[in-house]
Design a protein around this motif. Structure first.
Motif, PDB file in Angstrom:
ATOM      1  N   TYR A  13       0.850  -1.088  -0.032  1.00 20.50           N
ATOM      2  CA  TYR A  13      -0.079  -0.074   0.067  1.00 20.50           C
ATOM      3  C   TYR A  13       1.024   1.185   0.023  1.00 20.50           C
ATOM      4  O   TYR A  13       0.592   2.393  -0.870  1.00 20.50           O
ATOM      5  CB  TYR A  13      -0.984  -0.100   1.097  1.00 20.50           C
ATOM      6  CG  TYR A  13      -1.918  -1.039   1.164  1.00 20.50           C
ATOM      7  CD1 TYR A  13      -2.351  -1.741   0.106  1.00 20.50           C
ATOM      8  CD2 TYR A  13      -2.821  -1.411   2.326  1.00 20.50           C
ATOM      9  CE1 TYR A  13      -3.320  -2.738  -0.068  1.00 20.50           C
ATOM     10  CE2 TYR A  13      -3.597  -2.297   2.472  1.00 20.50           C
ATOM     11  CZ  TYR A  13      -3.943  -3.008   1.549  1.00 20.50           C
ATOM     12  OH  TYR A  13      -5.060  -3.948   1.271  1.00 20.50           O
ATOM     13  N   HIS A  32     -10.770  -4.516   1.151  1.00 22.72           N
ATOM     14  CA  HIS A  32     -11.712  -3.901   0.378  1.00 22.72           C
ATOM     15  C   HIS A  32     -11.307  -2.403   0.298  1.00 22.72           C
ATOM     16  O   HIS A  32     -11.461  -1.743   1.270  1.00 22.72           O
ATOM     17  CB  HIS A  32     -13.052  -4.044   0.718  1.00 22.72           C
ATOM     18  CG  HIS A  32     -14.046  -3.273  -0.003  1.00 22.72           C
ATOM     19  ND1 HIS A  32     -15.169  -2.606   0.538  1.00 22.72           N
ATOM     20  CD2 HIS A  32     -14.349  -3.514  -1.319  1.00 22.72           C
ATOM     21  CE1 HIS A  32     -16.068  -2.225  -0.420  1.00 22.72           C
ATOM     22  NE2 HIS A  32     -15.396  -2.645  -1.595  1.00 22.72           N
ATOM     23  N   ARG A  33     -10.581  -2.134  -0.910  1.00 24.27           N
ATOM     24  CA  ARG A  33     -10.112  -0.787  -0.964  1.00 24.27           C
ATOM     25  C   ARG A  33      -9.929  -0.568  -2.599  1.00 24.27           C
ATOM     26  O   ARG A  33      -9.510  -1.471  -3.220  1.00 24.27           O
ATOM     27  CB  ARG A  33      -8.932  -0.435  -0.048  1.00 24.27           C
ATOM     28  CG  ARG A  33      -7.670  -1.413  -0.125  1.00 24.27           C
ATOM     29  CD  ARG A  33      -6.593  -1.041   0.609  1.00 24.27           C
ATOM     30  NE  ARG A  33      -6.009   0.357   0.449  1.00 24.27           N
ATOM     31  CZ  ARG A  33      -5.321   0.906   1.450  1.00 24.27           C
ATOM     32  NH1 ARG A  33      -4.821   0.345   2.613  1.00 24.27           N
ATOM     33  NH2 ARG A  33      -4.572   1.994   0.765  1.00 24.27           N
ATOM     34  N   GLU A  34      -9.790   0.855  -2.690  1.00 25.64           N
ATOM     35  CA  GLU A  34      -9.012   1.050  -4.157  1.00 25.64           C
ATOM     36  C   GLU A  34      -7.774   0.427  -4.341  1.00 25.64           C
ATOM     37  O   GLU A  34      -6.779   0.350  -3.607  1.00 25.64           O
ATOM     38  CB  GLU A  34      -8.984   2.456  -4.311  1.00 25.64           C
ATOM     39  CG  GLU A  34     -10.427   3.231  -4.283  1.00 25.64           C
ATOM     40  CD  GLU A  34     -11.188   3.061  -5.321  1.00 25.64           C
ATOM     41  OE1 GLU A  34     -10.605   2.561  -6.356  1.00 25.64           O
ATOM     42  OE2 GLU A  34     -12.139   3.600  -5.462  1.00 25.64           O
TER      43      GLU A  34
END
Length: 241
Positions: free
Chosen positions: A63, A94-96
């Motif tokens: 990330y 759950h993330r971009e």
């Protein structure tokens, strides 16, 4: 060019960024995502789950480098109860920029409805060998992965629809010459129950072993493709079993 890179085979305790820079000749700013096992779930496919390949520290490092995590949830067989049990895992990641690799269409629809930030990619296991199947898959999936052998069919690749949503393999291992790919279903069953036997068509229909094959990415880019999946060779230059 953008790459999704395999985290399979990363040594325990080796930081993921060190793994990427030491084992792959791709600039980090071209790595879209890294795929590999995280926490255990019965929905994994492709390979038998034995341990996580990406731990929490790896995920945070990715990330920080603006690289996503791609979850290989490509099991052929999915029940609603299993999906419900996997929701905490799906919520955690759950993330971009993150994605899931899926074979089962029911699972793809459930994830689309409940976790809209994920990009959903149709696994190579779906064997999308003709344009009509590619178009049908793209009605449900954001992107699709084409079988390795199609990289050698220039006429097919030139005429394929929606090239910007197609992922091609940057290199290939045993699946390139595999006559039947029976390993995928047996792996799905083992990850589901912890029981069963791994099946490989090599013992049934011996074929030429080419080792790792690197495709000409400039040629593929010239045909209109920009998304590539990059594997790591095993000892002896092989992937798979």
């Amino acid at each position: 060019m953008r790459f999704t890179v395999s985290g399979r085979g990363k040594p325990n305790g080796m930081p993921v960024i060190s793994f990427l820079t030491e084992h792959f000749r791709v600039p980090l700013d071209q790595v879209d995502s890294v795929f590999g096992f995280v926490e255990e779930t019965t929905l994994y496919g492709g390979r038998i789950f034995s341990r996580p390949e990406l731990d929490d520290a790896d995920v945070e490092a990715l990330y920080g480098a603006k690289i996503g995590v791609r979850l290989p949830l490509s099991n052929h067989f999915v029940e609603a109860e299993e999906y419900e049990a996997t929701k905490p895992l799906l919520e955690k990641y759950h993330r971009e920029r993150n994605a899931v690799i899926v074979t089962n269409d029911k699972l793809a629809r459930w994830i689309r409805a409940d976790f809209p930030l994920y990009r959903i990619e149709a696994s190579v296991i779906k064997n999308l060998h003709d344009y009509s199947r590619i178009n049908a898959a793209l009605d449900l999936y954001d992107t699709v992965v084409l079988p390795m052998e199609l990289n050698q069919d220039e006429d097919f690749l030139r005429g394929a629809p929606n090239k910007e949503r197609i992922t091609l393999f940057a290199n290939a291992g045993c699946a390139l010459t595999c006559p039947s790919k029976i390993c995928y279903v047996s792996t799905s069953k083992i990850n589901k129950t912890g029981e069963g036997f791994f099946h490989c068509s090599q013992s049934l229909k011996p074929r030429e072993q080419l080792g790792m094959v690197d495709f000409d990415l400039e040629r593929l880019q010239g045909l209109g493709y920009s998304r590539f999946k990059l594997l790591r060779g095993r000892a002896g230059g092989m992937t798979g079993h």
